[in-house]
Design a protein around this motif. Sequence first.
Motif, PDB file in Angstrom:
ATOM      1  N   GLN A 178       0.910  -1.336   0.182  1.00  0.00           N
ATOM      2  CA  GLN A 178      -0.009   0.091   0.136  1.00  0.00           C
ATOM      3  C   GLN A 178       0.764   1.243  -0.062  1.00  0.00           C
ATOM      4  O   GLN A 178       1.988   1.306   0.615  1.00  0.00           O
TER       5      GLN A 178
ATOM      6  N   ARG B  34       0.656   4.984   1.618  1.00  0.00           N
ATOM      7  CA  ARG B  34      -0.246   5.599   2.672  1.00  0.00           C
ATOM      8  C   ARG B  34       0.214   7.007   2.543  1.00  0.00           C
ATOM      9  O   ARG B  34       1.411   7.263   2.506  1.00  0.00           O
ATOM     10  N   GLY B  35      -0.670   8.022   2.833  1.00  0.00           N
ATOM     11  CA  GLY B  35      -0.139   9.360   3.569  1.00  0.00           C
ATOM     12  C   GLY B  35       0.131   9.394   4.703  1.00  0.00           C
ATOM     13  O   GLY B  35       0.096   8.419   5.478  1.00  0.00           O
ATOM     14  N   ASP B  36       0.267  10.765   5.320  1.00  0.00           N
ATOM     15  CA  ASP B  36       0.821  11.065   6.495  1.00  0.00           C
ATOM     16  C   ASP B  36      -0.451  10.375   7.494  1.00  0.00           C
ATOM     17  O   ASP B  36      -0.002  10.196   8.710  1.00  0.00           O
ATOM     18  N   LEU B  37      -1.559  10.765   7.260  1.00  0.00           N
ATOM     19  CA  LEU B  37      -2.610  10.280   8.256  1.00  0.00           C
ATOM     20  C   LEU B  37      -3.069   8.819   8.160  1.00  0.00           C
ATOM     21  O   LEU B  37      -4.089   8.513   8.729  1.00  0.00           O
ATOM     22  N   GLY B  38      -2.283   8.133   7.290  1.00  0.00           N
ATOM     23  CA  GLY B  38      -2.748   6.678   7.043  1.00  0.00           C
ATOM     24  C   GLY B  38      -3.647   6.320   6.020  1.00  0.00           C
ATOM     25  O   GLY B  38      -4.125   5.277   6.000  1.00  0.00           O
ATOM     26  N   ASP B  39      -4.056   7.481   5.099  1.00  0.00           N
ATOM     27  CA  ASP B  39      -4.923   7.302   4.041  1.00  0.00           C
ATOM     28  C   ASP B  39      -4.324   6.471   3.257  1.00  0.00           C
ATOM     29  O   ASP B  39      -3.345   6.549   2.904  1.00  0.00           O
ATOM     30  N   ILE B  40      -5.277   5.464   2.545  1.00  0.00           N
ATOM     31  CA  ILE B  40      -4.573   4.677   1.678  1.00  0.00           C
ATOM     32  C   ILE B  40      -4.873   5.515   0.000  1.00  0.00           C
ATOM     33  O   ILE B  40      -5.912   5.640  -0.213  1.00  0.00           O
ATOM     34  N   VAL B  41      -3.495   5.811  -0.468  1.00  0.00           N
ATOM     35  CA  VAL B  41      -3.517   6.431  -1.846  1.00  0.00           C
ATOM     36  C   VAL B  41      -3.668   5.454  -3.036  1.00  0.00           C
ATOM     37  O   VAL B  41      -4.069   5.612  -3.936  1.00  0.00           O
TER      38      VAL B  41
ATOM     39  N   ARG C 292      -3.171   0.897  -3.800  1.00  0.00           N
ATOM     40  CA  ARG C 292      -2.818  -0.434  -3.226  1.00  0.00           C
ATOM     41  C   ARG C 292      -2.740  -1.456  -4.290  1.00  0.00           C
ATOM     42  O   ARG C 292      -3.296  -1.349  -5.357  1.00  0.00           O
TER      43      ARG C 292
ATOM     44  N   ARG D 166       4.288  10.631   1.162  1.00  0.00           N
ATOM     45  CA  ARG D 166       3.442   9.156   1.030  1.00  0.00           C
ATOM     46  C   ARG D 166       4.596   8.166   1.248  1.00  0.00           C
ATOM     47  O   ARG D 166       5.751   8.524   1.231  1.00  0.00           O
TER      48      ARG D 166
END
Length: 93
Positions: A2, A4-11, A13, A86
């Motif tokens: 995956q 992920r961004g700084d906040l754990g959001d999946i960009v 996968r 990222r």
Amino acid sequence: MQVRGDLGDIVARTRAGVEWTEAFADLDPAAFPMLSALIPYGDAMFNQRQVPLLLAELGRLPDACGGAWVAQAREMCQVVLNGPHRYLWFLGD
């Protein structure tokens, strides 16, 4: 894998994972320090400064360690490099 961004959001996968073979376990950690960070049952994260090193290692990976996961890892590396904050995550079992 995956991204992920700084906040754990999946960009982005992918479903492919590293094919854990004897050849992969035998990689020299001095020659493949980034790939040596991967273990079958744990997570590993690479930041934007580490991704170019990982890409270089993927480019010289022995054929016995290859597979569909290598091309997908390269694609995920590009996603990391194409945006700020990222991280590439390899997720263990």
